[in-house]
Design a protein around this motif. Structure first.
Motif, PDB file in Angstrom:
ATOM      1  N   PHE A 123       0.765  -1.049  -0.235  1.00 41.55           N
ATOM      2  CA  PHE A 123      -0.383  -0.633   0.019  1.00 41.55           C
ATOM      3  C   PHE A 123       0.987   1.294  -0.188  1.00 41.55           C
ATOM      4  O   PHE A 123       2.077   1.495   0.558  1.00 41.55           O
ATOM      5  CB  PHE A 123      -0.793  -0.078   1.106  1.00 41.55           C
ATOM      6  CG  PHE A 123      -2.227  -1.056   0.680  1.00 41.55           C
ATOM      7  CD1 PHE A 123      -3.330  -0.905   0.159  1.00 41.55           C
ATOM      8  CD2 PHE A 123      -2.030  -1.986   2.266  1.00 41.55           C
ATOM      9  CE1 PHE A 123      -3.522  -2.034   0.164  1.00 41.55           C
ATOM     10  CE2 PHE A 123      -2.207  -3.474   2.431  1.00 41.55           C
ATOM     11  CZ  PHE A 123      -3.517  -3.777   1.259  1.00 41.55           C
ATOM     12  N   GLN A 189     -15.839   1.926  -1.541  1.00 38.02           N
ATOM     13  CA  GLN A 189     -14.628   2.383  -0.793  1.00 38.02           C
ATOM     14  C   GLN A 189     -14.436   0.644  -0.068  1.00 38.02           C
ATOM     15  O   GLN A 189     -15.085   0.257   0.166  1.00 38.02           O
ATOM     16  CB  GLN A 189     -14.468   3.511   0.472  1.00 38.02           C
ATOM     17  CG  GLN A 189     -15.339   3.147   1.186  1.00 38.02           C
ATOM     18  CD  GLN A 189     -15.291   4.790   2.734  1.00 38.02           C
ATOM     19  OE1 GLN A 189     -14.328   5.008   2.227  1.00 38.02           O
ATOM     20  NE2 GLN A 189     -16.115   4.975   2.283  1.00 38.02           N
ATOM     21  N   PRO A 190     -12.603   0.827  -0.353  1.00 39.34           N
ATOM     22  CA  PRO A 190     -12.280  -1.126   0.526  1.00 39.34           C
ATOM     23  C   PRO A 190     -12.938  -1.174   2.038  1.00 39.34           C
ATOM     24  O   PRO A 190     -13.330  -2.154   1.788  1.00 39.34           O
ATOM     25  CB  PRO A 190     -10.955  -0.564   0.576  1.00 39.34           C
ATOM     26  CG  PRO A 190     -10.691   0.370  -0.219  1.00 39.34           C
ATOM     27  CD  PRO A 190     -11.533   1.374  -0.937  1.00 39.34           C
ATOM     28  N   MET A 191     -13.023   0.084   2.686  1.00 40.01           N
ATOM     29  CA  MET A 191     -12.996  -0.264   4.006  1.00 40.01           C
ATOM     30  C   MET A 191     -14.158   0.450   4.733  1.00 40.01           C
ATOM     31  O   MET A 191     -13.578   1.552   5.463  1.00 40.01           O
ATOM     32  CB  MET A 191     -12.166  -0.716   4.936  1.00 40.01           C
ATOM     33  CG  MET A 191     -13.073  -1.553   6.512  1.00 40.01           C
ATOM     34  SD  MET A 191     -11.026  -2.068   7.546  1.00 40.01           S
ATOM     35  CE  MET A 191     -10.307  -3.012   6.594  1.00 40.01           C
ATOM     36  N   ASN A 251     -11.943   4.034   6.097  1.00 44.38           N
ATOM     37  CA  ASN A 251     -10.924   3.392   7.131  1.00 44.38           C
ATOM     38  C   ASN A 251     -10.085   3.576   5.772  1.00 44.38           C
ATOM     39  O   ASN A 251      -9.937   2.703   5.215  1.00 44.38           O
ATOM     40  CB  ASN A 251     -11.348   2.277   7.702  1.00 44.38           C
ATOM     41  CG  ASN A 251     -12.464   2.378   9.068  1.00 44.38           C
ATOM     42  OD1 ASN A 251     -11.728   2.798   9.948  1.00 44.38           O
ATOM     43  ND2 ASN A 251     -12.883   2.156   8.618  1.00 44.38           N
ATOM     44  N   PHE A 252      -8.625   4.288   6.049  1.00 47.52           N
ATOM     45  CA  PHE A 252      -7.996   4.284   4.909  1.00 47.52           C
ATOM     46  C   PHE A 252      -6.613   4.016   5.638  1.00 47.52           C
ATOM     47  O   PHE A 252      -5.520   4.555   5.830  1.00 47.52           O
ATOM     48  CB  PHE A 252      -7.822   5.911   4.672  1.00 47.52           C
ATOM     49  CG  PHE A 252      -8.552   5.762   3.547  1.00 47.52           C
ATOM     50  CD1 PHE A 252      -9.286   5.323   2.482  1.00 47.52           C
ATOM     51  CD2 PHE A 252     -10.092   6.384   3.950  1.00 47.52           C
ATOM     52  CE1 PHE A 252     -10.879   5.206   1.443  1.00 47.52           C
ATOM     53  CE2 PHE A 252     -11.361   6.866   3.252  1.00 47.52           C
ATOM     54  CZ  PHE A 252     -11.322   6.792   1.871  1.00 47.52           C
ATOM     55  N   LYS A 365     -13.867  -5.486   6.914  1.00 45.97           N
ATOM     56  CA  LYS A 365     -15.195  -5.591   5.834  1.00 45.97           C
ATOM     57  C   LYS A 365     -16.388  -5.940   5.828  1.00 45.97           C
ATOM     58  O   LYS A 365     -16.435  -6.761   7.047  1.00 45.97           O
ATOM     59  CB  LYS A 365     -14.131  -6.299   4.621  1.00 45.97           C
ATOM     60  CG  LYS A 365     -14.436  -7.958   4.948  1.00 45.97           C
ATOM     61  CD  LYS A 365     -14.012  -9.041   3.640  1.00 45.97           C
ATOM     62  CE  LYS A 365     -15.091  -9.965   3.961  1.00 45.97           C
ATOM     63  NZ  LYS A 365     -15.962  -9.699   3.035  1.00 45.97           N
ATOM     64  N   HIS A 380      -4.423  -0.670  10.517  1.00 48.90           N
ATOM     65  CA  HIS A 380      -4.108  -1.387   9.443  1.00 48.90           C
ATOM     66  C   HIS A 380      -4.689  -2.826   9.924  1.00 48.90           C
ATOM     67  O   HIS A 380      -4.118  -3.320  10.126  1.00 48.90           O
ATOM     68  CB  HIS A 380      -3.430  -0.771   8.788  1.00 48.90           C
ATOM     69  CG  HIS A 380      -3.284  -1.462   6.864  1.00 48.90           C
ATOM     70  ND1 HIS A 380      -4.543  -2.106   6.319  1.00 48.90           N
ATOM     71  CD2 HIS A 380      -2.422  -2.007   6.192  1.00 48.90           C
ATOM     72  CE1 HIS A 380      -3.982  -2.175   5.404  1.00 48.90           C
ATOM     73  NE2 HIS A 380      -3.181  -2.246   4.859  1.00 48.90           N
ATOM     74  N   ARG A 382      -5.264  -5.540   7.576  1.00 59.28           N
ATOM     75  CA  ARG A 382      -4.150  -6.068   6.185  1.00 59.28           C
ATOM     76  C   ARG A 382      -5.352  -7.487   5.338  1.00 59.28           C
ATOM     77  O   ARG A 382      -5.396  -6.877   3.878  1.00 59.28           O
ATOM     78  CB  ARG A 382      -2.918  -6.542   6.236  1.00 59.28           C
ATOM     79  CG  ARG A 382      -1.623  -5.266   6.725  1.00 59.28           C
ATOM     80  CD  ARG A 382      -0.209  -5.807   6.883  1.00 59.28           C
ATOM     81  NE  ARG A 382       0.211  -5.036   7.458  1.00 59.28           N
ATOM     82  CZ  ARG A 382       0.573  -3.720   7.129  1.00 59.28           C
ATOM     83  NH1 ARG A 382       0.226  -3.631   5.840  1.00 59.28           N
ATOM     84  NH2 ARG A 382       1.381  -2.745   8.212  1.00 59.28           N
ATOM     85  N   ASP A 384      -8.706  -8.002   6.078  1.00 56.23           N
ATOM     86  CA  ASP A 384      -9.053  -7.063   5.190  1.00 56.23           C
ATOM     87  C   ASP A 384      -9.602  -6.551   3.520  1.00 56.23           C
ATOM     88  O   ASP A 384      -9.660  -6.270   3.005  1.00 56.23           O
ATOM     89  CB  ASP A 384      -9.924  -6.241   6.595  1.00 56.23           C
ATOM     90  CG  ASP A 384     -10.533  -7.441   7.793  1.00 56.23           C
ATOM     91  OD1 ASP A 384     -11.833  -7.232   7.677  1.00 56.23           O
ATOM     92  OD2 ASP A 384      -9.446  -7.808   8.158  1.00 56.23           O
ATOM     93  N   TRP A 385      -8.623  -5.332   4.042  1.00 54.87           N
ATOM     94  CA  TRP A 385      -8.234  -5.111   2.725  1.00 54.87           C
ATOM     95  C   TRP A 385      -7.835  -5.736   1.845  1.00 54.87           C
ATOM     96  O   TRP A 385      -8.256  -5.523   0.059  1.00 54.87           O
ATOM     97  CB  TRP A 385      -7.339  -3.658   2.720  1.00 54.87           C
ATOM     98  CG  TRP A 385      -7.866  -2.497   3.724  1.00 54.87           C
ATOM     99  CD1 TRP A 385      -7.611  -1.848   5.194  1.00 54.87           C
ATOM    100  CD2 TRP A 385      -6.837  -1.039   2.279  1.00 54.87           C
ATOM    101  NE1 TRP A 385      -7.525  -1.234   5.231  1.00 54.87           N
ATOM    102  CE2 TRP A 385      -7.416  -0.448   3.613  1.00 54.87           C
ATOM    103  CE3 TRP A 385      -7.478  -1.654   1.212  1.00 54.87           C
ATOM    104  CZ2 TRP A 385      -7.667   0.640   2.750  1.00 54.87           C
ATOM    105  CZ3 TRP A 385      -7.296   0.193   1.199  1.00 54.87           C
ATOM    106  CH2 TRP A 385      -8.212   1.462   1.756  1.00 54.87           C
ATOM    107  N   TRP A 388     -11.151  -6.695  -0.453  1.00 54.91           N
ATOM    108  CA  TRP A 388     -11.299  -6.135  -1.398  1.00 54.91           C
ATOM    109  C   TRP A 388     -11.024  -6.146  -2.031  1.00 54.91           C
ATOM    110  O   TRP A 388     -11.998  -6.819  -3.338  1.00 54.91           O
ATOM    111  CB  TRP A 388     -11.234  -4.592  -0.250  1.00 54.91           C
ATOM    112  CG  TRP A 388     -12.396  -3.658  -1.561  1.00 54.91           C
ATOM    113  CD1 TRP A 388     -13.372  -3.546  -1.319  1.00 54.91           C
ATOM    114  CD2 TRP A 388     -11.465  -2.581  -2.290  1.00 54.91           C
ATOM    115  NE1 TRP A 388     -13.402  -2.714  -2.116  1.00 54.91           N
ATOM    116  CE2 TRP A 388     -12.332  -1.636  -2.168  1.00 54.91           C
ATOM    117  CE3 TRP A 388      -9.839  -2.621  -3.023  1.00 54.91           C
ATOM    118  CZ2 TRP A 388     -12.520  -0.945  -4.091  1.00 54.91           C
ATOM    119  CZ3 TRP A 388      -9.890  -1.201  -3.936  1.00 54.91           C
ATOM    120  CH2 TRP A 388     -10.728  -0.874  -4.121  1.00 54.91           C
TER     121      TRP A 388
END
Length: 473
Positions: A123, A189-191, A251-252, A365, A380, A382, A384-385, A388
């Protein structure tokens, strides 16, 4: 050397360094708590396999020379302890050379983790933390005023973060140009966070205002960082407000918070009161080192500048294995629909149409339609991201999804700790499958009637039921 330091930025320097140390702390904690399942010796993408295939010159890391889970844990927990000490002010309690060494140790330890982290550490905010952390080594401590050159390099970094993100949008998805991207983004968005449902249901004219304001802040305001004060402080303030809006809407990880920390370094601290304490002049060795680092960063900036000017601009790319100068950007394309992978297991040895499947719950997620998304950033998650990305295309999960399912079938404790809910607490399932669902936020009427935040519809099978292979005898 009055030209070398900027005493008016003493407070900005303190706030910047303490904030950066706090983000280092979170990054090391995330590494310590998640690495065994992800990249440990028995993880989904083991570090030993990686370092055998990738030479040290391409991924310099302490773990290129030796790896064990115990050593990785020592580096991660040691980094967290050092970051906590720096956040508490340890860097100002020691002589300047020692302070620089401590910041360098933080940077080197996290670089060692990122460079063997593979897809789990791919990322942009990983490179951003490393680039920011490298510059922090040379920002000094309470023994001297912050160097003007390093303050300039921090603004140059902030400019690339914001301007790069603005360019990737305006050059990318058409919805950024017609101001409609935020009709979809809060939902896809991702989360999503706990307020994302509400942001999604804002009136469409307000979504267009959000889009337009984003373009102004990312494409126009960054230039003002190099203007005289108080203009630069106002520009930094606008960026901080925008980033806080993003913090509320999703959440970023620490992307927004490190951008805020960078913006704080551009704030003129004298506006909040001066610092009249006498300090000795900067030592000659320090001046020479800072000048050399400035020349190095400007030289290495060639790649990111060419990338910014290119019609084929790349997002979140490192141009050197030390992540010293990178290019950034996010959401050049915005999804119009949201697909999610739902992972289920059963203890039925012969699955049939009537088989009962039980769903695994993830921490961040979307899964259970009745569960309001939670706030995890700046921490973070990881796995869960990556889930996505896996829903966008199986290609993103080719290397790790099979090992993930295998560990669910084994009942691996480290993997299960990454999840919110394990539906098989007594014994692992016999079969695991994955299905792809289309998710959308419910309407106000649906929320009142059902209490569900999401509505989901089955799209297709993502992975058929699988079981562990029989052991060879």
């Amino acid at each position: 050397m009055d030209w070398f330091t900027a005493p008016d930025y003493w407070l900005s320097r303190i706030v910047f360094q303490r904030g950066l140390a706090g983000l280092y702390l979170l990054a090391f904690l995330a590494a310590a708590l998640q690495f065994r399942a992800l990249i440990g010796a028995r993880g989904m993408l083991p570090v030993p396999d990686f370092v055998r295939a990738v030479p040290a010159r391409r991924a310099p890391s302490l773990f290129q020379w030796r790896y064990s889970d115990r050593l990785f844990a020592a580096v991660a927990w040691g980094g967290a302890a050092l970051a906590l000490a720096m956040a508490a002010g340890a860097g100002d309690a020691v002589p300047l050379p020692v302070s620089m060494l401590l910041w360098l140790l933080l940077w080197a330890a996290y670089l060692s983790i990122v460079n063997v982290g593979q897809t789990w550490y791919s990322f942009g905010w990983e490179s951003l933390l490393l680039e920011t952390g490298f510059l922090a080594v040379f920002l000094g401590n309470d023994d001297t005023g912050p160097p003007v050159l390093v303050l300039f390099l921090l603004r140059w970094l902030l400019f690339r973060v914001e301007f790069g993100a603005g360019l990737i949008k305006i050059r990318g998805d058409r919805c950024w140009r017609d101001l409609t991207c935020l009709y979809h983004h809060h939902e896809t968005q991702p989360m999503p966070g706990p307020l994302s449902w509400f942001f999604h249901h804002l009136p469409k004219p307000l979504h267009k205002v959000e889009c337009a304001a984003n373009h102004v802040v990312q494409l126009g305001v960054p230039v003002l960082l190099f203007a005289p004060q108080p203009v630069a402080t106002v520009a930094a303030g606008l960026m901080i407000v925008t980033q806080l809006w993003l913090v509320l809407s999703g959440n970023f990880a620490w992307l927004n918070w490190i951008t805020i920390v960078l913006a704080l370094s551009a704030v003129d601290g004298s506006l909040l009161g001066g610092d009249d304490r006498p300090r000795p002049g900067a030592p000659l060795w320090y001046v020479v080192v800072v000048c050399a680092v400035t020349a190095l960063v400007l030289f290495l900036s060639r790649g990111p500048v060419r990338n910014l000017l290119s019609r084929h601009q790349a997002m979140n790319r490192s141009f050197d294995p030390l992540h010293l100068v990178n290019t950034y950007g996010a959401f050049g394309t915005v999804g119009r629909v949201r697909d999610e992978i739902v992972v289920e297991g059963t203890d039925d040895p012969d699955p049939r149409p009537g088989t009962v499947w039980r769903e695994y719950g993830f921490k961040g997620k979307p899964g259970d339609p009745w569960r309001l998304p939670r706030q995890f950033a700046p921490y973070h998650l990881r796995l869960d991201w990556l889930m996505w990305f896996a829903a966008l295309s199986p290609g993103y999960a080719r290397d790790w999804f099979g090992p993930f399912v295998e560990r669910l079938l084994e009942g691996d404790r480290d993997t299960l700790r990454l999840l919110r809910h394990n539906p098989f607490p007594d014994a692992p399932p016999v079969h695991v499958r994955a299905r792809l669902y289309r998710y959308r936020f419910t309407t106000w009427a649906e929320l009142r009637a059902t209490g569900a935040w999401w509505h989901r519809t089955l799209v297709r099978e993502y992975m058929p039921p699988v079981r562990l292979r029989a052991s060879a005898t």
